[in-house]
Structures are given as C-alpha cells and as structure tokens.
Write an enzyme that holds these catalytic residues in place. Structure first.
Site, mmCIF file in Angstrom:
data_model
loop_
_atom_site.group_PDB
_atom_site.id
_atom_site.type_symbol
_atom_site.label_atom_id
_atom_site.label_comp_id
_atom_site.label_asym_id
_atom_site.label_seq_id
_atom_site.Cartn_x
_atom_site.Cartn_y
_atom_site.Cartn_z
ATOM 1 N N CYS A 105 -13.998 -28.051 9.584
ATOM 2 C CA CYS A 105 -12.749 -27.555 8.991
ATOM 3 C C CYS A 105 -11.697 -28.649 8.884
ATOM 4 C CB CYS A 105 -12.220 -26.396 9.837
ATOM 5 S SG CYS A 105 -10.724 -25.646 9.176
ATOM 6 N N GLN A 131 -12.072 7.180 -4.451
ATOM 7 C CA GLN A 131 -12.594 7.682 -3.177
ATOM 8 C C GLN A 131 -13.995 8.256 -3.373
ATOM 9 O OE1 GLN A 131 -11.482 7.302 -0.198
ATOM 10 N NE2 GLN A 131 -9.368 6.624 -0.508
ATOM 11 N N ASP A 135 0.859 -1.178 0.000
ATOM 12 C CA ASP A 135 0.000 0.000 0.000
ATOM 13 C C ASP A 135 0.894 1.226 0.000
ATOM 14 O OD1 ASP A 135 -0.947 -0.262 3.542
ATOM 15 O OD2 ASP A 135 0.972 0.072 2.554
ATOM 16 N N SER A 136 0.288 2.399 -0.066
ATOM 17 C CA SER A 136 1.096 3.612 -0.251
ATOM 18 C C SER A 136 1.635 4.169 1.057
ATOM 19 C CB SER A 136 0.239 4.696 -0.906
ATOM 20 O OG SER A 136 -0.799 5.060 0.009
ATOM 21 N N GLY A 137 1.099 3.701 2.162
ATOM 22 C CA GLY A 137 1.454 4.289 3.461
ATOM 23 C C GLY A 137 0.415 5.307 3.904
ATOM 24 N N GLY A 138 -0.428 5.714 2.983
ATOM 25 C CA GLY A 138 -1.376 6.788 3.264
ATOM 26 C C GLY A 138 -2.369 6.478 4.367
ATOM 27 N N PHE A 139 -2.889 5.273 4.353
ATOM 28 C CA PHE A 139 -3.911 4.936 5.334
ATOM 29 C C PHE A 139 -3.393 5.025 6.763
ATOM 30 C CE2 PHE A 139 -7.833 3.360 6.808
ATOM 31 C CZ PHE A 139 -7.580 2.430 7.794
ATOM 32 N N ASP A 148 -8.124 -7.359 1.071
ATOM 33 C CA ASP A 148 -7.127 -7.535 2.140
ATOM 34 C C ASP A 148 -7.803 -7.148 3.434
ATOM 35 O OD1 ASP A 148 -6.711 -4.412 1.696
ATOM 36 O OD2 ASP A 148 -5.779 -4.955 3.622
ATOM 37 N N ASP A 166 -3.310 8.163 -1.714
ATOM 38 C CA ASP A 166 -4.637 8.780 -1.834
ATOM 39 C C ASP A 166 -4.930 9.492 -0.522
ATOM 40 O OD1 ASP A 166 -6.845 6.044 -0.817
ATOM 41 O OD2 ASP A 166 -4.742 6.423 -0.323
ATOM 42 N N GLY A 226 -11.589 3.905 1.120
ATOM 43 C CA GLY A 226 -12.472 4.745 1.928
ATOM 44 C C GLY A 226 -13.738 4.089 2.405
ATOM 45 N N CYS A 236 -8.385 -27.950 8.351
ATOM 46 C CA CYS A 236 -7.047 -27.376 8.465
ATOM 47 C C CYS A 236 -6.220 -28.135 9.504
ATOM 48 C CB CYS A 236 -7.117 -25.880 8.819
ATOM 49 S SG CYS A 236 -7.302 -25.496 10.574
ATOM 50 N N CYS A 252 -7.485 -27.770 13.155
ATOM 51 C CA CYS A 252 -8.714 -28.493 13.486
ATOM 52 C C CYS A 252 -8.524 -30.003 13.437
ATOM 53 C CB CYS A 252 -9.852 -28.038 12.572
ATOM 54 S SG CYS A 252 -10.323 -26.320 12.914
ATOM 55 N N HIS A 285 -5.731 -21.210 11.561
ATOM 56 C CA HIS A 285 -7.096 -21.616 11.266
ATOM 57 C C HIS A 285 -7.890 -20.512 10.576
ATOM 58 C CE1 HIS A 285 -11.229 -22.957 11.612
ATOM 59 N NE2 HIS A 285 -11.487 -21.777 12.122
#
Lengths: 410, 410
Positions: B347, B232, B93-97, B309, B147, B259, B349, B352, B378
């Site tokens: 499950c 946005q 990501d850009s770091g903006g968030f 994500d 952004d 956003g 996995c 489990c 899990h």
C-alpha cells in the site's frame, strides 16, 4: 556537547531571550512550546498534522511508555523517534511526576520510588539510575533527572528534604549516564517486576543475568541525550536558591524549574519563576515544566524561560474548550448552536479556515472524534502561534510592546 | 435533469461499466465507493483528509442528522454541504433503514413509520413526504425514497407486501418532490414531536402554522436533488422483478438495490444483485446499498452496479481491523507486537508510508484516537484504491483479467 544553545536576541527590559537549541534530531527555535505526546502520540493529532502545524519538539511521558508498550519494545524498534515516526527532537521526562501524582501510591525512599501501575496495580521501582536507563532505551534528544515532586502545599521541612534528595538523585543520574556513555552499551534492566533491592544491587543482578543490548542510536559525546536537572523548592526562595546552586555545582546541560503549577497562586508562581530563572546560567536552556496558559507562556518568557510543556491545549480541546484571541470558549455551550463564525475570527489555522462553531458544537454534542481532532489542531496552532509571535517580537526588539498588548487582553 | 449519467466503457464479458455521474456539486467517476458520513462526519477523518484520499461523494444518514442537530438547523446553516464544509457531492439516505433497524421499535403503517429516537425515546413519524422534506432541508445532490426494509429472513408474503408498499411510497415521494419544486419553497415541517395524524394532514397543519422557509440551494430543474428509488423483494426473483418494473413505471433518475447484505448467504446476494441489476435501465446509475467487502465491490461491479456505500472500512478500522492486499488483519493481535512492517506492504497510502504495525498495535492497545484515525485512513484508501483499479481496468478494457486476479486472491 550533545546539545548547543545559542542566544540570538535578548530583551532590554526583561529577561526574555530568543535562541536556537541544536539537538541530535534538529534545531529548535526558542522560546518553544512542546506538545505532550504522552504514550507516543499527541492525542488526536497525526505526525503529519504536527509537522504541518510547525511543531518542533514533542514531550514523551516515560512513565506511560515504560508501562505500555515498554521501553525494551521501543528500544527494539530503534527508539521512540522511529517507533512513533517522529524524526524531530523529543524530550522525555523521568517518569517521576506521574509516579508521584497519579495516585499510584508512590513510596519514596532514598534509593528511589516504589509505585503501582495505574493499569494493573503491579509494583515497580524507579530510581535515578533506572530513569536514565529507561530513557536511554527510548533515545530522546533531551532527558530529565528523576526528581522528587511534592504535593502542594508542603511544609518547609518537606520541601527542604526534597531539595536535598533531588540533588543527590541528580548526581546519581549524571553518574549513571557517564557510566553508560563510557560503556557504549547498556544493561536492559527489566521492563517491570518487583525489585526487592536497591538500584545498584539490581543492576548488578541484571548484568549477571547477561542482559546487554545496544541503544537506539550510538552513544557518543555528540549523540548522547542531553540530561537536564530539575530545580525544586516549592515557592520558598531560599530553598530554590539551595536547589539551584547545588545543581549548578553538578553542572548540567540544561535546567528545569519543577514543582510549580501544582495549585499555588499565580502570583507566587510568577515570582518563583522569576527568582529561580535568575539563578540559572544564561548560556543554558531553562525549562518551565507543566506550564501553562497562553498568558503563562508570555510571563514565563519575560522571566527568562526558554522551554514549556503543557497538556492544557490538547486536554482542553478534548473537553470542547478552545483558546481564542478573545479568550476561552466552551464549544458545547448552547450559544454556539447557530453560530456560523469560525472558532476564532482572528485565526488562520486549517480549522478556522474551514469549519464553523455550529458544526464543531454538533461534533462535541454527538461525541464525534472530529470534534476533538479539530479543536486540538486549533488549540495547538494557537499555542504555537503565540510562541512564534513572542519569538518574533524578541528578534525584532519589540517584546515589551508585545508583552503589554498581551497583558491588556481580556 | 439534476444529474447526468454518462457511460464511458462497458466490459464485454460482464455487465460492468465505467462512467461519469454529473451532479450539482461535481462529477463522480463511477463505479464509486461512498464513505459513510453518518452524523455529518466520517468518523476519524477530517474533510481535508477525505479530499486528500480522493473521496468524491459522501453519504449522510438522514436519521442521525434529523435527531441531531436537526434538519432545520442544517438548513439554516445553508445545507449539509456548508454545515460540514464538504463542497462536493453528497447522497442522503431516507432514514428508513436506521428507523427500521436500530431497534427503535419502528411501527410501519400505510402512511409511514412511527419510531422512537434511540437517544431519548421520543416519538417521531417518518413518511415518504417527510423523508423528502427532511432531505431537501439537508440539500444533498442525490436523495433516496423512503422504502420498507424488512428483516432477514422474511416470508414471501411479508416481502410481497413490502414491495407493494415501497412502490406506493416511492410514488408519494416523487409527488412530494414535484410539489416542492413547483412551489420553489417548502414547508419546514417540525423537527420532532408526536404527530398524531397522517402525513398529508400534518403537512396541512404545518402550512397553516405558517412555517415556510427556503431550501439550501434554489430548487430548479437543474439544481434540485435527484431522487432515487429502491428496489426491494429480498432474494425472491419474481418479487424483485415486480418491484423493479413498478418503479421503472414511475421513472426515477437512479435506482438502488436495497434489502441485501442483511444476513443472506453471499451467493444469494450476488445472484439477486445480478438479477435485479439486469432489470434496471442501462442509462441510469445503479446503487447497491450497504455493500460491502472489497470482494463485494468487484462482484457488484461485474453485475452492473455503479455505486456502493458501506461502514465496513470505517467501522472495522475503529475496531483495529485493517483491510490489506493479503487479507484482513486484526491489529491488536499479539503477533504484531514487534512487527515493524507497514500495515500493508503493497500500500502507498500515507499511513503505510509512515507507521509500523508495532506502533499501530500500541495505539489500539492503549485506546489512542490515533489508532482509529490511521486505520480509517488506510482502510478508506484501500477501498477507494480498489475501486480506482476496477475503474481503470474497465477504461482499459481489461476488467475480466482484473476480476480473475481478485477472485484468485487469498
């Protein structure tokens, strides 16, 4: 016999030997290093990961498991093996060491030791009988007698008293186990709480209360946990001799050397191990408790030790300290900030095959779990690999050469 | 084109589609869930573990990596893939968030955003150009334009301004990337420090200082990271339309919907996703940032989203909260103290298949690392498996039935 010990090779120049220790949950190749599984987990490792590393036996700390989640809950789950999903050998300690060392204001009496939980200050009582009961609920392959652990340094009188008390306690533990095997079932006892009476009286009370439940696996001559006794006596040879002889008279399936690695000089530790191990029977496994560094493993094996446990590889890992073929390295050190070499250039473990010191340092600097996870994996590999090489050298009859090479290392 | 997006199947009743996203480090099967690798590690997972789970792409947080260990150190290591030993796709990501949300007192100006490090309060400046520079040093397969992220709720005026600014910043990011590709090399910029001038001026200063170094992998038309822009506009449809149209005019290789999941009602989020996704070109991947719950994944896919994500599976795991086929369970709850069932009876996995709720609860109650490790494994499996089933239903033309079944779940 619930366990069977076979010697496959013995070194000509030292007292080192390689063998097989058959237990209800599997065979262990000795000499063996046992990672410490404290409260039912080796910190930072999954059970899959431990198996992948070739771990053959874990140590469970009875003190911690007794406090949380409680031995009754574990018995109900079918025992510690099932509770933590480790279908391989487990050794439990008696709880005595933590009780007497975790600043828990343990008060030792003839009957047992009173202590306060480090978690909430509640009062508990641990006797030789109670330690057997609790460990039976956990259902290990090997369990330990409650012994008296004294601080270092201790006067001759203190050590002498503790040797004698440890012997009396060992006899009581053995009797308790025989009683429980005779019954085929056992009393639950209570998980916690204040017990204002001696061990025998409290068990009668509990029997009257009607608490009877089954063990994790059926008690019988072949599946009952083996009970090991612990030789005490500090670094005093005559006291070590007294302790060993008294315990041998009682006849246990294995013997541990306790009360070392508590601050005494290394040379005294090695001398005491050498002296004490020679007193123990050849045909029984010998367990050096709480030891040690990789060097200590080799020196201990050379003196006749078959089993070791230590938090050093795992605790050091969490503190960013790694054991390598070139000595210990402290990963947070700035010198590794741009070092793209693996932790240990001679190591073939999954961590050294994949990650750089630069990355590992970043993980520790930023407090990421992965730092502890990877360093733990590597350190355990290092310890287990060291032991495997020791064992291999014994099987090939070249232990002395191996021993010299290790001694010559930086 | 550094990335290539193929659509393999499209649902008749919804806007869902399954595809393949070809990147320099491998092919991704969309729709895809991307675990968040914050500071170069998905907390509690090893890279071996991530591969075993079938993770195809990770997200790296540029803000955290910029602060520690620094993008220069990562570039020197050969880029983020090599630094963290993840030879598979990575999106940064850009770091903006984080800059605008980590209470870092970010101050937005036309040139970029001033912010203080949450670690030590030092001042930094992040511009669209700087965000490109830093991400190029990390060397991901996909990178994001800087952004402007606004808080929720925000006025129409605030949102309108941020849409316009985001568009201007996206144009600058695209130009910066083109400049860097043209050069074949790039300026290092400085890792930290106070910059008292605008972005263009500071870069000139840095050029004068002679800081020029190579990228982690050679920049060219086929191996340069893809640059995605972020739509946005809050939950205002006309603003979303403005934002999308302006970014489409600039022509990016992929578009994210940003956003959202910032406190707005769920129905508004779904409506906005639906509206915005319809504005984005069919032949470009669509990425819904920071979303979401397992239900959100299905609903997002139904509305035409290809990439997601979220920290939810991993963060919840560390807080003893597991996603199961019967809903979320909070493992510390006393009701699981004696529950010997697996986390999720449906499950398959590794967790489990091996461990009980009783044991997992014990791990969390005692604060053991293994609790977080197992719950993380899990939860990630649950998310990835959910996405795999979604994708499979699309390939088999039965997405609508799958969608209905998921909606009907408790």
């Amino acid at each position: 016999m619930p366990i069977k010990f076979e010697i496959l090779a013995e070194d000509k120049a030292t007292r080192a030997r390689a063998g097989l220790l058959h237990t209800p949950h599997g065979v262990i190749e000795t000499p063996i290093f046992m990672p410490v599984g404290t409260g039912g987990t080796v910190k930072g490792m999954t059970q899959d990961g431990l198996e992948a590393l070739g771990v053959q036996i874990l140590l469970g700390n009875t003190y911690h498991l007794y406090l949380r989640p409680g031995h009754e809950l574990i018995r109900e789950a079918g025992g510690l093996h099932r509770f933590m999903s480790w279908p391989h050998p487990i050794l439990t300690d008696s709880g005595g060491f933590q009780v007497m060392s975790l600043k828990s204001l343990g008060r030792v009496t003839e009957d047992g030791v009173w202590f306060r939980s480090h978690l909430d200050g509640s009062t508990h009582f641990l006797s030789p009988e109670r330690a057997v009961e609790i460990q039976l609920a956990l259902g290990p392959d090997i369990m330990m007698c409650l012994d008296e652990c004294v601080e270092y340094p201790a006067s001759y009188e203190t050590l002498q008293r503790s040797v004698a008390l440890t012997t009396r306690w060992a006899a009581r533990a053995k009797n308790e186990l025989a009683r429980d095997m005779g019954h085929g079932v056992r009393d639950t006892g209570s998980e916690s709480g204040i017990s204002g009476v001696g061990a025998r009286e409290s068990r009668s009370e509990e029997r009257e209360a009607g608490h009877v439940s089954s063990t994790p696996y059926p008690l019988s001559r072949t599946t009952c946990p083996a009970l090991f006794a612990i030789v005490q006596g500090g670094t005093d040879k005559s006291l070590r001799r007294q302790s060993a002889e008294q315990l041998l008279d009682l006849d246990f399936e294995g013997y541990a050397v306790g009360g070392l690695a508590v601050g005494e000089p290394k040379s005294e530790m090695y001398d005491t191990v050498e002296y004490a191990a020679e007193l123990l029977p050849r045909d029984r496994p010998r367990y050096l408790m709480g030891v040690g560094t990789p060097e200590d493993l080799v020196e201990g094996v050379a003196r006749g030790i078959d089993m070791f446990d230590c938090v050093m590889p795992t605790r050091n890992a969490r503190n960013a300290c790694a054991f390598t073929s070139e000595g210990k390295i402290t990963l947070k050190n700035a010198r590794y900030a741009r070092d793209d070499r693996p932790l240990d250039t001679s190591c073939s473990c999954a961590v050294c095959r994949r990650y750089t010191r630069r990355y590992l340092r970043h993980l520790f600097v930023t407090g990421e779990m992965l730092g502890a996870i990877l360093a733990t994996h590597h350190n355990l590999h290092f310890y287990l690999d060291t032991m495997r090489r020791i064992r291999q050298s014994l099987l090939f009859g070249v232990f002395t050469e191996f021993h010299c090479r290790v001694r010559a290392r930086p």
